[in-house]
Design a protein around this motif. Structure first.
Motif, mmCIF file in Angstrom:
data_model
loop_
_atom_site.group_PDB
_atom_site.id
_atom_site.type_symbol
_atom_site.label_atom_id
_atom_site.label_comp_id
_atom_site.label_asym_id
_atom_site.label_seq_id
_atom_site.Cartn_x
_atom_site.Cartn_y
_atom_site.Cartn_z
ATOM 1 N N PRO A 262 -8.554 35.115 102.998
ATOM 2 C CA PRO A 262 -8.307 34.625 101.641
ATOM 3 C C PRO A 262 -8.809 33.189 101.504
ATOM 4 O O PRO A 262 -8.396 32.308 102.275
ATOM 5 N N GLN A 263 -9.701 32.985 100.549
ATOM 6 C CA GLN A 263 -10.394 31.715 100.532
ATOM 7 C C GLN A 263 -9.581 30.570 99.956
ATOM 8 O O GLN A 263 -9.941 29.418 100.144
ATOM 9 N N ASP A 264 -8.519 30.924 99.248
ATOM 10 C CA ASP A 264 -7.712 29.810 98.740
ATOM 11 C C ASP A 264 -6.535 29.528 99.662
ATOM 12 O O ASP A 264 -5.515 28.989 99.257
ATOM 13 N N GLY A 265 -6.707 29.868 100.901
ATOM 14 C CA GLY A 265 -5.647 29.556 101.875
ATOM 15 C C GLY A 265 -5.320 30.764 102.733
ATOM 16 O O GLY A 265 -4.809 31.754 102.231
ATOM 17 N N THR A 266 -5.662 30.652 104.009
ATOM 18 C CA THR A 266 -5.388 31.753 104.929
ATOM 19 C C THR A 266 -4.164 31.421 105.763
ATOM 20 O O THR A 266 -4.180 30.448 106.527
ATOM 21 N N PRO A 267 -3.097 32.181 105.615
ATOM 22 C CA PRO A 267 -1.939 31.945 106.475
ATOM 23 C C PRO A 267 -2.286 32.298 107.920
ATOM 24 O O PRO A 267 -3.052 33.224 108.170
ATOM 25 N N TRP A 268 -1.694 31.598 108.821
ATOM 26 C CA TRP A 268 -1.919 31.908 110.220
ATOM 27 C C TRP A 268 -0.728 31.418 111.011
ATOM 28 O O TRP A 268 0.091 30.642 110.531
ATOM 29 N N TRP A 269 -0.648 31.881 112.226
ATOM 30 C CA TRP A 269 0.418 31.401 113.097
ATOM 31 C C TRP A 269 0.070 31.764 114.526
ATOM 32 O O TRP A 269 -0.737 32.648 114.768
ATOM 33 N N PRO A 270 0.688 31.076 115.460
ATOM 34 C CA PRO A 270 0.490 31.467 116.850
ATOM 35 C C PRO A 270 1.451 32.608 117.193
ATOM 36 O O PRO A 270 2.639 32.529 116.954
ATOM 37 N N SER A 271 0.886 33.669 117.739
ATOM 38 C CA SER A 271 1.742 34.783 118.147
ATOM 39 C C SER A 271 2.263 34.480 119.536
ATOM 40 O O SER A 271 1.480 34.279 120.472
ATOM 41 N N PRO A 272 3.576 34.408 119.705
ATOM 42 C CA PRO A 272 4.106 33.896 120.967
ATOM 43 C C PRO A 272 4.533 34.954 121.969
ATOM 44 O O PRO A 272 4.654 36.128 121.646
ATOM 45 N N VAL A 273 4.775 34.431 123.174
ATOM 46 C CA VAL A 273 5.478 35.219 124.173
ATOM 47 C C VAL A 273 6.677 34.390 124.593
ATOM 48 O O VAL A 273 6.611 33.163 124.622
ATOM 49 N N ALA A 274 7.784 35.043 124.846
ATOM 50 C CA ALA A 274 8.982 34.314 125.253
ATOM 51 C C ALA A 274 9.802 35.166 126.194
ATOM 52 O O ALA A 274 9.712 36.393 126.194
ATOM 53 N N ILE A 275 10.611 34.476 127.005
ATOM 54 C CA ILE A 275 11.507 35.183 127.914
ATOM 55 C C ILE A 275 12.889 35.229 127.264
ATOM 56 O O ILE A 275 13.398 34.206 126.783
ATOM 57 N N LEU A 276 13.478 36.395 127.215
ATOM 58 C CA LEU A 276 14.795 36.523 126.612
ATOM 59 C C LEU A 276 15.864 35.988 127.554
ATOM 60 O O LEU A 276 15.802 36.199 128.764
ATOM 61 N N LYS A 277 16.845 35.363 126.963
ATOM 62 C CA LYS A 277 17.906 34.819 127.778
ATOM 63 C C LYS A 277 18.649 35.948 128.479
ATOM 64 O O LYS A 277 18.947 36.977 127.880
#
Lengths: 344, 322, 576
Positions: free
Chosen positions: A253-268
C-alpha cells in the motif's frame, strides 16, 4: 474365523497404539543447569508462520530435537497463556504479531533469553531485555485477484484509500484483530499513522467493505487467491499462492505499509528450556535465517542476510512508522474498542 | 351364487399354497374354511380381500370379477387376527374410518358409527382409547368397523384365536347372531374345528392347498370322506374290521362291556380321563389305542388295568375309502 | 462329610479351575472398590466439569451475578435469534427429508434400498466439515458449479448455506430414527386401512405417519440439539452470520473470555436438557406401536407416490455422494479453482505433523473405544444388576453426556481442569478422557440393553455352584456382553475419530488430532490439504467399520442386514 479376525484387528490396533505412544513418550527433559543431551527431546511450539514444516524439518536435522506444534494465531496464543496463567502449555511461541508478544511480556508470561546471535539483530527488531526477538519482518500487502478486478472493472488498488471504492464493497477480507496479529497491526498502524480520530473514521468505512472478518491471519490471502473475495489483507506477498498459479498480484500500500517484526519467544515455565534456547539461537543464526527466508519469503532481520528476490519492491515501499511498544501496550483497549464497533 | 372363487391358485417358491380352488358361496351364508396351519386357508382369504395376488384364477362377487382390484376398492371387509385397530384413534374414530372414503358427511358418519357400536353393545365406549379395551371388546370394535361400511362380503381371519376359551364360546355366538341378523355373506377362517362346526352354514376343510370336503357341519361330522377329514373333525377311532375294511368310529359310539359278545373286541383300560361332561377311556386293543367317551351319568366302574370288551353299532361306523 | 469338623469352606472346597477359594467378603471388596473408583471418575469427569462451567457463568469476581446472561439476552439478541432461526428451520427440513427417505426404504417398491441405507450409514461415520468443505468447493465464489459451470458469481456465505447443509446433514440421522419406528409399526394396521377403503396415500397420511410420530418427534429433538451445537459449519460458511455455537468457540479460542463462553455454553445446554426430558418421558413411553418385529411394509404405493419418493431420495443420495466425490477429487486436484489436473502434490505435502495428528486420532479413538466400552460394561452391570447404593444417581450421571453439546463439554473441561488440584489441561490424557466420558452413554446403553434381556437366574446358577461375584461376572455375564462391547467399541471408535466439538478447546502442541488439523486447513483455505485429511479420516473409519461388520457382526446374525446395522443408530444419537 470370526474370533481370529477380531483378535487380529485388536492386535493391529494395539500395535498402532504402542508405536504411537512410543513417539509421544520421547524422553521428557529436566531443565537442569548442565547441558543435558538434547538430541531426541521434543519441543512444543505455537506457530503462526508459513513453511513451518520445512523449517522445522531442517531444525530437527541440525539439532536432533523433534518438534510438535500447533498452528495458532498470536492473538489466540496470548489469550490462551493468559488464561492458563503461566502453566507451561508449550515451550516456544513462534511467529505472529509483535503486539501480542509485548502484551504477554507485560503480563510476565515470557522467559527472557538473550541469545548470542542476538547481537546481529538490529535493536528495533528485538526486545531490549530479550523477552522476544524478531526473526523476520512482516509487511502487510494487498493480495489482489486480477481476474476479479477485471470482472468488477476496477484497477488494481494501490492505496488504502483505493480500497474504499464502491466496487469493492463486500470484496475486501481482513481478519479479526483480536485473533490475528496481521489484522491488529493494520489497525494499530492506521491509528498511529492517521491519528485516532481519522484512523477510526477510516476503519468505519473499511468495515463497510468487509463482508465478514476471517478467523485466521492467513485466510484473507487464500480467499483472495481463490476468488472468494477480490482483496485480501495479508502478512506477506503471497509467493506460495502465486506459485500455485492463482491469478494474484501483491501490492505494498503506497500510502503507508504496515509492518512489524515477527518474533520468537520462550514461554515462561517451558519444560524444555535448554532446547528452547537452542531453537532461538538457530532461528537467529545465519543458517537459520536463510532457511526461514527460503521457506517463507520475508525480510530477514539479521544483518547481512539478503531479502528474498520477490520482496525487492520493499525498498520502494513506504513503511509506516509504528511504535510497537505502544501497539503492544494498548492492545487490549484497542481490541475492545474494535469489538464494540464492529463485532456482532 | 354370491361369491365365487374360480381355480384360485397361489405358490410361494416351490410350495403351492392354494391349488386351483373352487368355491361358491350363497348370499347371506357363513362359510368356514377350516384346516391345519399351512393348509392355505389364510392365503385364500387374503386373495379374496386383495392382499395377495393369485397366480391363477378369479374372484367374482355378484357377477363382478374383482380379481384385479386393489383392496381399497373391493366390496370386502376384513377382521384381522390381531384386530388391527388404530391405536392413535379412539373407538368411534376407528369405526367410522371407512366412511370417510365413501364421501359421507361427518354428521352422518358419526351417526352410523354410533348405530354400529350400539349393535355390538359398546356405544358407551365410543370415546375410549382402544388400548384400554379388553380382548373381547376389541374384537367387537373390529367387527363393527368392518360392518359399518356395508361390505358385500365379510372376511374373518381367525378372529377368536387371541381370546381365552370361555370368551371364545361367547363371542362366536355373538358373531353368528350379528351375521344372521345382517344377512351378510361371510368367509370365516379358523383352525378350531369346534368353532367351525358350531357356527357355519357350510364348512370347507382344506389340506395342503386343496379342498378335502365341503358340506354342512353335521354331514361332515357324520360322514367324513377320508381319513384326513375323519381325523381332523372331532376324535375318531380307526378300526379295521374283519373284512379288512377301515372303519371310523366316534368315541361316543363305543360301547364298553365286561362280557364278551359277538363282534366285540377284548382290551385293557390303560387310562381314564375325567373331562367334566363325560369320561374318556383309553383302551388298548391289540396294541392300538381306542378312545371311548361315556357320559358321566352312568356308573363308571372300570379303572385302569381292567380287562373289558368293546363294540359298536354297525350304522355308527363309517367306511373310509383308502 | 463334615465329620463334625468346623465347616471352613476355604479349606474343604476343592480347588477348581478358575474359581477362587477366598472369602466372599474379599470379592465384595474388589467389586466395591471398582464400583467406587468408577463412580468417582464419573463424578469427576462428568459432573464436576458441568458444575465448573455453570459456576463460571455466574460467579464473577467473587460474587454471583447474572451479568453474562443478561448481556447475552439484551445485547446479543441477534445471536440467540440467529441460533433459534437456523436450528428450527434446519430441523424442520431435516425431519421432512428424513421422513421421505425413511418411507422410501420402508414402503416404496423402488430398488436400491440397501444402497440408500448404506449411504445413510456412511454419512454418520464421516468427519465433520465434509459438507462445508465440499460446499465451498462446489458453490463458493469460485466453486466448480457456481463459477466454472454456471458462470455465476454469488456469495455463498450466510445462513442459507448453513441451513441447507445442516438440513441435509441431519436428514440422515432423522431418516434412520424414523425408519426404526416405521419398522415397528404393525403392518396389519396399514392393511386394515386399505381394507376399509383408503388408498395408499391416504393410508400413509392417516395411519402410517401418525403412528410414526414418536420417531418423528425424537428425530426433531435430536436434529435441533445437534444443529444448536454445530459450530463447524457456521464458522466455515456462515460468513457474517453468527450463532451461539460459533460465538462460544470464538470466545474461548480467540478471546479466552471464559465467563462469557461459559454462559453461552450453558444456554446451549438448556434446550438440549429440555429436549432430553421430553424425549425420555414422552417418546420412549409411547405405546403407539406394537413390538412386533416386521420387515418391509406390504403396503403397495401408487406409482406416482413411488416416483416422488424415489426422486427425492435419490437426489438426496446423489447430493451426499457428490460431496464425497468432490472431496476425493479435491485431494488430487492440483489447485482447486484454478488447475483441476490430477496430482499427488497434496499427498506428498503431508508433513510429519499431519501424519502424527492422524496417527494420534487413531490412537485416541482406539483407547477411548477400549477403555470407554469396558467402563460402560462394568457400570451397566453395577447399575442394572447389582443396584449398588446410589445407582440411580449414577445412571443419570452416565447418561448426562448424551445431551451435552460438544462445545459445552469442551469449555467445561477447560474450566474444570486448568487449575489445581486437577491440573490436566494441556495433556493428551485429558483429551482421551474427554472422549471416553463423552461416549460413555453408548457403551453403558448397549450393555444395559443386553443385560435387561439376560435372565439373572443364570448368574444365580453360577453363584449356586460356588462362583464368587467376580467369577459370576467374568464367566457368565461378560461373554453375554460381548456383542454389546463390540457394538460400543466400534461406535465409540468412530465417533471419536470424527469428533471435534469438545476437544478443539483442549488442543496443545503434541495432542493435535486429525479433525482439528482439517479444520485449520479449511479455515486457511488450503483445499487440497483439508481434502486429503478428510479422505484419510473417511477411509480409516469406513475401513474399520466395514472390517468390523464383515468379520464380526455378519456371522453372528443371519437376519436382515439392516436390522443389525440399526444398532448403530441409538448409539450415535446426538453425539458428534
Amino acid at each position: 474365523m470370526k474370533k481370529k479376525a477380531l483378535i487380529f484387528l485388536m492386535i493391529l490396533m494395539l500395535a498402532f497404539t504402542v508405536v504411537g505412544c512410543g513417539e509421544d513418550n520421547t524422553a521428557d527433559t529436566q531443565p537442569t543447569s548442565e547441558q543435558p543431551k538434547l538430541e531426541g527431546t521434543t519441543l512444543k511450539l505455537f506457530v503462526a508462520y508459513d513453511g513451518e514444516d520445512e523449517i522445522f524439518k531442517a531444525f530437527t536435522e541440525d539439532t536432533g530435537i523433534k518438534i510438535e506444534y500447533l498452528d495458532m494465531s498470536s492473538g489466540e496464543v496470548l489469550a490462551r497463556i493468559r488464561a492458563e496463567q503461566g502453566k507451561p502449555l508449550g515451550d516456544i511461541w513462534f511467529g505472529g504479531g509483535v503486539d501480542s508478544f509485548i502484551a504477554a511480556k507485560n503480563d510476565g508470561l515470557l522467559e527472557a533469553y538473550v541469545s548470542p546471535e542476538a547481537e546481529f539483530i538490529p535493536a528495533q527488531y528485538k526486545d531490549k531485555e530479550g523477552y522476544w526477538t524478531g526473526i523476520s519482518l512482516v509487511t502487510v500487502n494487498f493480495i489482489v485477484n486480477t481476474d476479479r478486478c477485471k470482472e468488477l472493472g476496477v484497477d488494481i488498488p494501490q492505496t488504502w484509500t483505493d480500497l474504499l471504492a464502491p466496487q469493492f464493497k463486500g470484496e475486501i477480507l481482513m481478519s479479526n484483530p483480536s485473533i490475528s496479529g496481521t489484522a491488529y497491526t493494520i489497525l494499530s498502524g492506521l491509528l498511529q499513522s492517521m491519528g485516532e480520530e481519522e484512523g477510526w473514521a477510516y476503519m468505519d468505512k473499511l468495515n463497510e467493505q468487509i463482508p465478514f472478518y476471517a478467523k485466521r491471519g492467513s485466510e484473507p490471502p487464500q480467499k483472495a487467491a481463490m476468488g472468494e473475495v477480490t482483496v485480501g489483507l495479508a502478512p506477506d506477498t503471497g509467493e506460495a499462492l502465486k506459485a500455485e498459479g492463482y491469478p494474484i498480484v501483491s501490492v505494498f500500500p503506497q500510502d503507508g505499509t504496515p509492518w512489524w517484526p515477527s518474533p520468537v519467544a520462550i514461554l515462561k515455565g517451558a519444560e524444555n528450556l535448554e532446547g528452547a534456547k537452542v531453537f532461538v539461537d538457530w532461528c537467529l543464526s545465519e543458517k537459520g535465517q536463510k532457511i526461514l527466508r527460503d521457506n517463507c519469503p520475508r525480510v530477514p532481520v539479521r544483518k547481512g542476510i539478503e531479502p528474498p528476490e520477490c520482496l525487492a519492491g520493499i525498498k520502494e515501499a513506504k513503511l509506516q512508522d509504528i511504535d510497537f511498544e505502544v501497539a503492544g501496550n494498548e492492545r487490549d483497549t484497542t481490541v475492545e474498542q474494535w469489538q464494540e464497533k464492529y463485532a456482532q | 351364487m354370491f361369491l365365487q372363487l374360480k381355480e384360485l391358485s397361489k405358490s410361494y417358491k416351490h410350495i403351492q399354497a392354494v391349488k386351483y380352488l373352487n368355491l361358491e358361496i350363497d348370499k347371506g351364508e357363513l362359510l368356514s374354511i377350516l384346516g391345519p396351519s399351512g393348509c392355505g386357508k389364510t392365503t385364500t382369504l387374503r386373495m379374496v380381500g386383495g392382499f395377495i395376488a393369485p397366480d391363477h384364477g378369479r374372484v367374482i362377487i355378484q357377477g363382478q370379477d374383482i380379481t384385479q382390484m386393489p383392496p381399497n376398492l373391493r366390496p370386502t371387509a376384513t377382521v384381522f387376527q390381531s384386530y388391527a385397530l388404530f391405536p392413535h384413534m379412539n373407538v368411534l374414530e376407528n369405526v367410522i374410518y371407512s366412511l370417510k372414503f365413501k364421501g359421507m358427511k361427518r354428521k352422518q358418519m358419526l351417526k352410523k358409527g354410533e348405530e354400529m357400536l350400539e349393535m355390538v353393545g359398546l356405544k358407551h365406549y365410543r370415546y375410549q382409547s382402544i388400548n384400554q379395551l379388553s380382548g373381547g371388546e376389541q374384537q367387537r370394535i373390529a367387527l363393527a368397523r368392518a360392518l359399518v361400511m356395508n361390505p358385500k362380503v365379510l372376511l374373518l381371519d381367525e378372529p377368536l384365536s387371541n381370546l381365552d376359551a370361555k370368551l371364545r364360546i361367547k363371542m362366536r355366538k355373538e358373531i353368528k347372531d350379528l351375521q344372521s341378523a345382517l344377512k351378510i355373506t361371510t368367509l370365516y377362517v379358523t383352525h378350531d374345528q369346534e368353532e367351525a362346526l358350531s357356527i357355519s352354514d357350510r364348512l370347507v376343510l382344506m389340506n395342503e392347498g386343496t379342498v378335502e370336503q365341503i358340506g354342512e357341519p353335521q354331514e361332515i361330522y357324520k360322514n367324513p370322506k377320508n381319513i384326513f377329514v375323519a381325523d381332523f373333525i372331532g376324535r375318531t377311532n380307526f378300526i379295521t374290521n374283519t373284512e379288512g375294511k377301515l372303519l371310523a368310529v366316534r368315541p361316543e359310539h363305543i360301547i364298553i362291556s365286561d362280557t364278551e359278545a359277538v363282534g366285540s373286541m377284548p382290551g385293557q383300560v390303560i387310562q381314564k380321563q375325567f373331562t367334566g361332561a363325560y369320561v374318556t377311556y383309553f383302551i388298548d386293543i391289540d396294541s392300538k389305542v381306542i378312545q371311548a367317551d361315556l357320559p358321566d351319568t352312568r356308573n363308571l366302574k372300570w379303572e385302569k388295568g381292567d380287562n373289558i370288551f368293546i363294540s359298536f353299532a354297525e350304522d355308527s361306523a363309517v367306511k373310509i375309502e383308502m | 462329610m463334615n465329620n463334625g469338623r468346623k465347616n471352613t469352606p476355604n479349606k474343604l472346597m476343592p480347588l477348581q479351575k478358575g474359581i477362587f477359594t477366598r472369602d466372599i467378603s474379599f470379592s465384595n471388596l474388589i467389586a466395591s472398590s471398582v464400583y467406587i473408583t468408577l463412580a468417582v471418575s464419573v463424578a469427576v469427569f462428568i459432573i464436576w466439569p458441568t458444575i465448573a462451567i455453570l459456576m463460571e457463568s455466574v460467579y464473577y469476581d467473587g460474587q454471583f451475578t447474572l451479568t453474562q446472561y443478561i448481556s447475552l439476552f439484551t445485547e446479543n439478541q441477534q445471536l440467540l435469534l440467529n441460533s433459534i432461526w437456523v436450528s428450527t428451520l434446519s430441523t424442520f427440513l431435516a425431519v421432512v427429508l428424513g421422513l421421505i427417505v425413511a418411507l422410501f426404504i420402508s414402503h416404496s417398491a423402488n430398488r436400491g434400498k440397501k444402497t440408500v441405507f448404506a449411504v445413510l450409514l456412511l454419512t454418520l461415520i464421516s468427519p465433520p466439515f465434509v459438507s462445508a468443505l465440499s460446499y465451498i468447493m462446489l458453490f463458493g465464489r469460485r466453486g466448480i458449479i457456481t463459477y466454472n459451470l454456471l458462470g455465476l458469481n454469488i456469495n455463498p456465505y450466510g445462513w442459507h448455506g448453513v441451513v441447507l447443509l445442516q438440513s441435509i446433514g441431519h436428514a440422515s440421522i432423522a431418516a434412520l430414527i424414523i425408519l426404526g419406528v416405521l419398522r415397528g409399526i404393525d403392518k396389519s394396521l396399514e392393511q386394515a386401512s386399505l381394507d376399509l377403503g383408503a388408498n395408499s396415500l391416504q393410508t400413509l397420511l392417516k395411519i402410517t405417519i401418525p403412528l410414526a410420530k414418536p420417531g418423528i418427534v425424537a428425530a426433531a429433538l435430536i436434529c435441533f440439539v445437534q444443529s444448536l451445537a454445530d459450530f463447524g459449519t457456521p464458522v466455515i460458511i456462515g460468513g457474517n452470520f453468527t450463532v451461539l455455537a460459533t460465538e462460544a468457540y470464538l470466545n474461548v479460542i480467540g478471546l479466552y473470555n471464559l465467563p462469557r463462553a461459559a454462559a453461552m455454553g450453558t444456554l446451549l445446554l438448556i434446550p438440549a436438557l429440555i429436549m432430553f426430558i421430553i424425549y425420555r418421558n414422552v417418546v420412549k413411553n409411547s405405546q403407539y406401536f406394537s413390538v412386533r418385529q416386521s420387515n418391509e411394509s406390504t403396503l403397495v404405493l401408487s406409482k406416482w407416490l413411488n416416483i416422488i419418493l424415489g426422486v427425492i431420495t435419490w437426489s438426496f443420495v446423489a447430493f451426499q455422494l457428490i460431496q464425497y466425490i468432490t472431496i476425493l477429487w479435491g485431494a488430487f486436484a492440483r489447485t482447486w479453482g484454478v488447475d483441476f489436473s490430477l496430482s499427488l502434490k497434496h499427498i506428498n505435502a503431508l508433513g510429519s505433523s499431519q501424519i502424527a495428528s492422524f496417527v494420534r486420532s487413531l490412537e485416541y479413538s482406539f483407547l477411548a473405544a477400549l477403555i470407554g466400552s469396558l467402563i460402560g460394561l462394568i457400570l451397566a452391570y453395577m447399575i442394572e444388576r447389582k443396584k449398588f447404593p446410589g445407582y440411580q444417581i449414577l445412571d443419570f450421571m452416565v447418561t448426562l453426556p448424551y445431551m451435552i453439546p460438544g462445545p459445552f463439554l469442551g469449555i467445561a473441561y477447560v474450566l474444570a481442569f486448568h487449575d489445581y488440584p486437577l491440573l490436566l489441561t494441556g495433556t493428551a490424557f485429558i483429551v482421551v478422557v474427554n472422549c471416553i466420558y463423552r461416549q460413555l452413554p453408548i457403551g453403558t446403553k448397549a450393555a444395559t440393553t443386553v443385560l435387561t434381556q439376560l435372565n439373572p437366574e443364570i448368574e444365580y446358577g453360577a453363584r449356586d455352584l460356588g462362583a464368587s461375584e467376580i467369577h459370576a461376572f467374568k464367566d457368565v455375564v461378560l461373554p453375554a456382553l460381548k456383542p454389546a462391547f463390540l457394538i460400543s467399541f466400534i461406535n465409540t471408535f468412530t465417533t471419536t475419530m470424527i469428533t471435534i466439538g469438545a476437544i478443539i478447546f483442549l488442543m496443545v502442541p503434541g495432542s493435535e488430532v486429525a479433525t482439528v488439523q482439517m479444520f485449520n486447513a479449511i479455515k486457511t483455505g488450503d483445499i487440497g490439504l483439508s481434502a486429503v485429511i478428510a479422505n484419510m479420516i473417511i477411509i480409516a473409519t469406513l475401513g474399520i467399520n466395514l472390517a468390523f461388520s464383515y468379520f464380526i457382526l455378519r456371522p453372528a446374525r443371519h437376519k436382515d442386514t439392516m436390522e443389525k446395522e440399526m444398532a448403530y443408530v441409538p448409539a450415535i444419537e446426538g453425539i458428534k
